[in-house]
Design an enzyme around this catalytic site. Structure first.
Site, short mmCIF file in Angstrom:
data_model
loop_
_atom_site.label_atom_id
_atom_site.label_comp_id
_atom_site.label_asym_id
_atom_site.label_seq_id
_atom_site.Cartn_x
_atom_site.Cartn_y
_atom_site.Cartn_z
N GLN A 45 8.00 39.97 26.18
CA GLN A 45 6.59 39.70 25.89
C GLN A 45 6.42 39.46 24.40
O GLN A 45 6.25 40.39 23.62
CB GLN A 45 5.70 40.88 26.34
CG GLN A 45 4.24 40.54 26.18
CD GLN A 45 3.32 41.64 26.66
OE1 GLN A 45 3.74 42.62 27.25
NE2 GLN A 45 2.04 41.46 26.41
N PHE A 46 6.46 38.18 24.00
CA PHE A 46 6.41 37.85 22.58
C PHE A 46 5.09 38.27 21.95
O PHE A 46 5.04 38.58 20.76
CB PHE A 46 6.69 36.36 22.35
CG PHE A 46 5.51 35.46 22.54
CD1 PHE A 46 4.75 35.05 21.45
CD2 PHE A 46 5.15 34.99 23.80
CE1 PHE A 46 3.66 34.21 21.61
CE2 PHE A 46 4.07 34.15 23.98
CZ PHE A 46 3.32 33.76 22.88
N THR A 47 4.00 38.37 22.71
CA THR A 47 2.72 38.75 22.13
C THR A 47 2.72 40.19 21.62
O THR A 47 1.90 40.54 20.78
CB THR A 47 1.57 38.56 23.14
OG1 THR A 47 1.80 39.37 24.28
CG2 THR A 47 1.44 37.09 23.55
#
Length: 146
Positions: free
Chosen positions: A78-80
Site C-alpha cells: 500500500q504505497f499510500t
C-alpha cells in the site's frame, strides 16, 4: 518501511471480483515501502512482524505473536501508507519508493515472511486496484516503522 499490522478474525483481497488472498485469524499487514528500503529492512521487519506480541495469552494479555499462534498472514502493498501528510490537504508521494523499487522490496518481504512463517503467507497483487475486506479483532492495530 512502514507496516500497519491489524489483528483480524478474517481478511481477504479481491481483484476484479475474484479472491486472490484470504486468511482466517491472524494478521493483515499493509506495507508502505520508502526510498532506500532494502535487504536489512526486509529482514528486520519480517522478524518483527512475526514476533510482535499482539495476541492474547491465557491471562488475556498481549503476550503471543503470530509465530506463537500459527495464524494467517496476509501481506498487501500500500504505497499510500508512505505518503507525506504533514501539511496541506493533498498527500504527497515523494516519500514513497518508486514503483520498481517498491515492488522489488515488497517481493523480498513476502519471500522472507514465507521462509520464516511456514504456515503460509497470502498476498494481494502489487500495483493492482484491490478490495481489501477485514474484520479487525479488538480492534487491534499497530504501525511499525523500520
Amino acid at each position: 518501511m512502514l507496516l500497519l499490522l491489524q489483528r483480524v478474525t478474517r481478511a481477504c483481497v479481491e481483484i476484479d471480483g475474484g479472491t486472490v488472498g484470504r486468511i482466517g485469524p491472524g494478521l493483515l499487514v499493509l506495507a508502505g515501502i520508502e526510498p532506500g528500503d532494502g535487504d536489512a529492512e526486509v529482514a528486520r521487519m519480517a522478524r518483527r512482524l512475526l514476533a510482535y506480541r499482539v495476541f492474547a495469552d491465557d491471562a488475556g494479555r498481549m503476550n503471543r505473536s503470530l509465530s506463537d499462534t500459527g495464524g494467517g498472514l496476509l501481506l498487501v502493498s500500500q504505497f499510500t501508507l508512505a505518503a507525506d501528510t504533514r501539511s496541506g490537504l493533498r498527500p504527497g508521494f515523494s516519500t514513497a519508493a518508486a514503483p520498481a523499487e517498491a515492488e522489488r522490496t515488497f517481493s523480498a518481504l513476502v519471500a522472507e515472511c514465507r521462509r520464516l512463517h511456514l504456515r503460509g503467507v497470502e498476498t494481494g497483487r502489487f500495483g493492482a486496484h484491490m478490495s481489501v475486506s477485514l474484520t479487525n479483532d479488538g480492534p487491534v492495530t499497530f504501525l511499525l516503522r523500520s
